[in-house]
Design a protein around this motif. Sequence first.
Motif, PDB file in Angstrom:
ATOM      1  N   TRP A  13       0.822  -1.213   0.000  1.00  0.00           N
ATOM      2  CA  TRP A  13       0.000   0.000   0.000  1.00  0.00           C
ATOM      3  C   TRP A  13       0.857   1.263   0.000  1.00  0.00           C
ATOM      4  O   TRP A  13       0.384   2.329  -0.402  1.00  0.00           O
ATOM      5  CB  TRP A  13      -0.910   0.014   1.229  1.00  0.00           C
ATOM      6  N   GLU A  14       2.085   1.162   0.486  1.00  0.00           N
ATOM      7  CA  GLU A  14       2.934   2.346   0.614  1.00  0.00           C
ATOM      8  C   GLU A  14       4.009   2.438  -0.468  1.00  0.00           C
ATOM      9  O   GLU A  14       4.739   3.426  -0.525  1.00  0.00           O
ATOM     10  CB  GLU A  14       3.595   2.365   1.992  1.00  0.00           C
ATOM     11  N   ARG A  15       4.116   1.432  -1.300  1.00  0.00           N
ATOM     12  CA  ARG A  15       5.098   1.481  -2.377  1.00  0.00           C
ATOM     13  C   ARG A  15       4.487   2.135  -3.608  1.00  0.00           C
ATOM     14  O   ARG A  15       3.350   1.816  -3.985  1.00  0.00           O
ATOM     15  CB  ARG A  15       5.589   0.072  -2.746  1.00  0.00           C
ATOM     16  N   PRO A  16       5.200   3.030  -4.248  1.00  0.00           N
ATOM     17  CA  PRO A  16       4.658   3.631  -5.471  1.00  0.00           C
ATOM     18  C   PRO A  16       4.550   2.595  -6.584  1.00  0.00           C
ATOM     19  O   PRO A  16       5.265   1.588  -6.593  1.00  0.00           O
ATOM     20  CB  PRO A  16       5.679   4.720  -5.817  1.00  0.00           C
ATOM     21  N   GLU A  17       3.640   2.845  -7.498  1.00  0.00           N
ATOM     22  CA  GLU A  17       3.533   1.980  -8.671  1.00  0.00           C
ATOM     23  C   GLU A  17       4.832   2.072  -9.479  1.00  0.00           C
ATOM     24  O   GLU A  17       5.454   3.137  -9.555  1.00  0.00           O
ATOM     25  CB  GLU A  17       2.365   2.426  -9.556  1.00  0.00           C
ATOM     26  N   PRO A  18       5.258   0.971 -10.089  1.00  0.00           N
ATOM     27  CA  PRO A  18       6.427   1.051 -10.982  1.00  0.00           C
ATOM     28  C   PRO A  18       6.176   2.029 -12.127  1.00  0.00           C
ATOM     29  O   PRO A  18       5.025   2.332 -12.466  1.00  0.00           O
ATOM     30  CB  PRO A  18       6.567  -0.388 -11.496  1.00  0.00           C
ATOM     31  N   GLN A  19       7.249   2.510 -12.709  1.00  0.00           N
ATOM     32  CA  GLN A  19       7.115   3.404 -13.853  1.00  0.00           C
ATOM     33  C   GLN A  19       6.353   2.698 -14.971  1.00  0.00           C
ATOM     34  O   GLN A  19       6.633   1.531 -15.284  1.00  0.00           O
ATOM     35  CB  GLN A  19       8.496   3.828 -14.358  1.00  0.00           C
ATOM     36  N   PRO A  20       5.366   3.357 -15.565  1.00  0.00           N
ATOM     37  CA  PRO A  20       4.577   2.702 -16.622  1.00  0.00           C
ATOM     38  C   PRO A  20       5.416   2.357 -17.839  1.00  0.00           C
ATOM     39  O   PRO A  20       6.346   3.082 -18.199  1.00  0.00           O
ATOM     40  CB  PRO A  20       3.512   3.755 -16.963  1.00  0.00           C
ATOM     41  N   ARG A  21       5.080   1.225 -18.431  1.00  0.00           N
ATOM     42  CA  ARG A  21       5.735   0.779 -19.664  1.00  0.00           C
ATOM     43  C   ARG A  21       4.651   0.468 -20.683  1.00  0.00           C
ATOM     44  O   ARG A  21       3.692  -0.236 -20.386  1.00  0.00           O
ATOM     45  CB  ARG A  21       6.572  -0.471 -19.400  1.00  0.00           C
ATOM     46  N   ALA A  22       4.810   0.987 -21.864  1.00  0.00           N
ATOM     47  CA  ALA A  22       3.777   0.801 -22.890  1.00  0.00           C
ATOM     48  C   ALA A  22       3.789  -0.602 -23.474  1.00  0.00           C
ATOM     49  O   ALA A  22       2.767  -1.116 -23.907  1.00  0.00           O
ATOM     50  CB  ALA A  22       3.961   1.823 -24.005  1.00  0.00           C
ATOM     51  N   ALA A  23       4.961  -1.223 -23.531  1.00  0.00           N
ATOM     52  CA  ALA A  23       5.061  -2.522 -24.197  1.00  0.00           C
ATOM     53  C   ALA A  23       5.294  -3.616 -23.157  1.00  0.00           C
ATOM     54  O   ALA A  23       6.054  -3.426 -22.203  1.00  0.00           O
ATOM     55  CB  ALA A  23       6.205  -2.500 -25.204  1.00  0.00           C
ATOM     56  N   PRO A  24       4.680  -4.804 -23.341  1.00  0.00           N
ATOM     57  CA  PRO A  24       3.686  -5.085 -24.387  1.00  0.00           C
ATOM     58  C   PRO A  24       2.311  -4.507 -24.065  1.00  0.00           C
ATOM     59  O   PRO A  24       1.543  -4.183 -24.958  1.00  0.00           O
ATOM     60  CB  PRO A  24       3.649  -6.607 -24.424  1.00  0.00           C
ATOM     61  N   VAL A  25       1.977  -4.373 -22.770  1.00  0.00           N
ATOM     62  CA  VAL A  25       0.715  -3.735 -22.386  1.00  0.00           C
ATOM     63  C   VAL A  25       0.965  -2.974 -21.088  1.00  0.00           C
ATOM     64  O   VAL A  25       1.795  -3.373 -20.267  1.00  0.00           O
ATOM     65  CB  VAL A  25      -0.420  -4.768 -22.171  1.00  0.00           C
ATOM     66  N   PRO A  26       0.260  -1.863 -20.867  1.00  0.00           N
ATOM     67  CA  PRO A  26       0.416  -1.142 -19.600  1.00  0.00           C
ATOM     68  C   PRO A  26      -0.185  -1.946 -18.451  1.00  0.00           C
ATOM     69  O   PRO A  26      -1.201  -2.621 -18.610  1.00  0.00           O
ATOM     70  CB  PRO A  26      -0.346   0.162 -19.840  1.00  0.00           C
ATOM     71  N   LEU A  27       0.456  -1.865 -17.292  1.00  0.00           N
ATOM     72  CA  LEU A  27      -0.010  -2.598 -16.116  1.00  0.00           C
ATOM     73  C   LEU A  27      -0.197  -1.641 -14.946  1.00  0.00           C
ATOM     74  O   LEU A  27       0.345  -0.538 -14.924  1.00  0.00           O
ATOM     75  CB  LEU A  27       0.999  -3.677 -15.714  1.00  0.00           C
ATOM     76  N   SER A  28      -0.956  -2.088 -13.975  1.00  0.00           N
ATOM     77  CA  SER A  28      -1.100  -1.406 -12.693  1.00  0.00           C
ATOM     78  C   SER A  28      -1.495  -2.457 -11.676  1.00  0.00           C
ATOM     79  O   SER A  28      -1.942  -3.554 -12.035  1.00  0.00           O
ATOM     80  CB  SER A  28      -2.171  -0.312 -12.761  1.00  0.00           C
ATOM     81  N   ARG A  29      -1.333  -2.141 -10.411  1.00  0.00           N
ATOM     82  CA  ARG A  29      -1.749  -3.097  -9.382  1.00  0.00           C
ATOM     83  C   ARG A  29      -3.251  -3.341  -9.447  1.00  0.00           C
ATOM     84  O   ARG A  29      -3.715  -4.467  -9.242  1.00  0.00           O
ATOM     85  CB  ARG A  29      -1.331  -2.588  -8.003  1.00  0.00           C
ATOM     86  N   ALA A  30      -4.021  -2.298  -9.743  1.00  0.00           N
ATOM     87  CA  ALA A  30      -5.470  -2.472  -9.838  1.00  0.00           C
ATOM     88  C   ALA A  30      -5.832  -3.424 -10.976  1.00  0.00           C
ATOM     89  O   ALA A  30      -6.731  -4.267 -10.839  1.00  0.00           O
ATOM     90  CB  ALA A  30      -6.144  -1.119 -10.039  1.00  0.00           C
ATOM     91  N   LYS A  31      -5.135  -3.303 -12.100  1.00  0.00           N
ATOM     92  CA  LYS A  31      -5.413  -4.174 -13.246  1.00  0.00           C
ATOM     93  C   LYS A  31      -5.023  -5.613 -12.936  1.00  0.00           C
ATOM     94  O   LYS A  31      -5.746  -6.558 -13.290  1.00  0.00           O
ATOM     95  CB  LYS A  31      -4.652  -3.665 -14.467  1.00  0.00           C
ATOM     96  N   ILE A  32      -3.900  -5.791 -12.259  1.00  0.00           N
ATOM     97  CA  ILE A  32      -3.472  -7.136 -11.875  1.00  0.00           C
ATOM     98  C   ILE A  32      -4.476  -7.748 -10.905  1.00  0.00           C
ATOM     99  O   ILE A  32      -4.867  -8.914 -11.039  1.00  0.00           O
ATOM    100  CB  ILE A  32      -2.065  -7.083 -11.251  1.00  0.00           C
ATOM    101  N   ALA A  33      -4.916  -6.964  -9.915  1.00  0.00           N
ATOM    102  CA  ALA A  33      -5.871  -7.475  -8.931  1.00  0.00           C
ATOM    103  C   ALA A  33      -7.191  -7.849  -9.594  1.00  0.00           C
ATOM    104  O   ALA A  33      -7.782  -8.890  -9.283  1.00  0.00           O
ATOM    105  CB  ALA A  33      -6.103  -6.439  -7.836  1.00  0.00           C
ATOM    106  N   ALA A  34      -7.669  -7.015 -10.515  1.00  0.00           N
ATOM    107  CA  ALA A  34      -8.936  -7.301 -11.190  1.00  0.00           C
ATOM    108  C   ALA A  34      -8.846  -8.594 -11.995  1.00  0.00           C
ATOM    109  O   ALA A  34      -9.788  -9.403 -12.010  1.00  0.00           O
ATOM    110  CB  ALA A  34      -9.319  -6.133 -12.095  1.00  0.00           C
ATOM    111  N   THR A  35      -7.724  -8.806 -12.653  1.00  0.00           N
ATOM    112  CA  THR A  35      -7.531 -10.041 -13.417  1.00  0.00           C
ATOM    113  C   THR A  35      -7.459 -11.241 -12.487  1.00  0.00           C
ATOM    114  O   THR A  35      -8.061 -12.294 -12.751  1.00  0.00           O
ATOM    115  CB  THR A  35      -6.248  -9.941 -14.257  1.00  0.00           C
ATOM    116  N   ALA A  36      -6.741 -11.097 -11.385  1.00  0.00           N
ATOM    117  CA  ALA A  36      -6.636 -12.185 -10.417  1.00  0.00           C
ATOM    118  C   ALA A  36      -8.001 -12.531  -9.836  1.00  0.00           C
ATOM    119  O   ALA A  36      -8.322 -13.712  -9.630  1.00  0.00           O
ATOM    120  CB  ALA A  36      -5.669 -11.795  -9.304  1.00  0.00           C
ATOM    121  N   ILE A  37      -8.822 -11.533  -9.594  1.00  0.00           N
ATOM    122  CA  ILE A  37     -10.162 -11.772  -9.053  1.00  0.00           C
ATOM    123  C   ILE A  37     -11.008 -12.562 -10.043  1.00  0.00           C
ATOM    124  O   ILE A  37     -11.726 -13.494  -9.657  1.00  0.00           O
ATOM    125  CB  ILE A  37     -10.828 -10.428  -8.682  1.00  0.00           C
TER     126      ILE A  37
END
Length: 241
Positions: A13-37
């Motif tokens: 919760w206290e770590r910043p998101e990694p720097q965004p990368r366009a390739a191959p697809v953009p990621l975020s913790r929210a996107k990873i969590a939604a997929t895992a759910i």
Amino acid sequence: MDTLYGSAPLPVWERPEPQPRAAPVPLSRAKIAATAIRIADAHGLDGLSVRKIAKELGVGPMRLYDYVVNRSELLDLMVDAVYAQIAEAGQQSEWRSTLLAIAHRTRDAALDHEWFADLLGGRPHLGPHALAVGESTAAALSQAPGVRGIDDLQRALGVLNAFIVGALRREITERRTARSTGTDVSAWQAALGPYLTRMLETGRYPTVARLVIDGAHLNAEETFHHNLITILDGFTTRPHT
């Protein structure tokens, strides 16, 4: 790295998101969590893996470790995403309606995400949305007439949480049993009805007989609500010590 936790990394919760990368697809913790759910909803926690999440997202498995360091952090993100749904219950006009709304929201969330109930009842969840739900629950319960201090509040929270966790696990266990056996509770009762009748007719179980014959036969939602009301009624008077 030295942190408030010694050499351990900061909580997710206290770590910043990694720097965004366009390739191959953009990621975020929210996107990873939604997929895992979505995967856990379909296959349960046993069917959840970093490899499956990465495949669905179209990235390599190792890339996910830029966002979560282990499975525990992944589960923390998933759980807090569910708590975000529960937090939408918000504060109601008075303490009982607030607790009713939170409890029913929790039940709805657990029925939508059965794996969520498997993760209740252990160590407290400390994500921001989980803390928000905990704050709303404790604040509402502190207003109950029978809760007059921190000791009363701790006991009342313990009772309420134990009821909710137990009720949800029981209901979800029944759902899973019905799926695995192909027999719902009505069919199970019908199959064992003649045996139970013979046992009750012996006269050795008079109180059980009263419950079976004269007791209300409610569905799962009604049972949850009525039992919850009984719990809340108990908070209107000061508990005996």
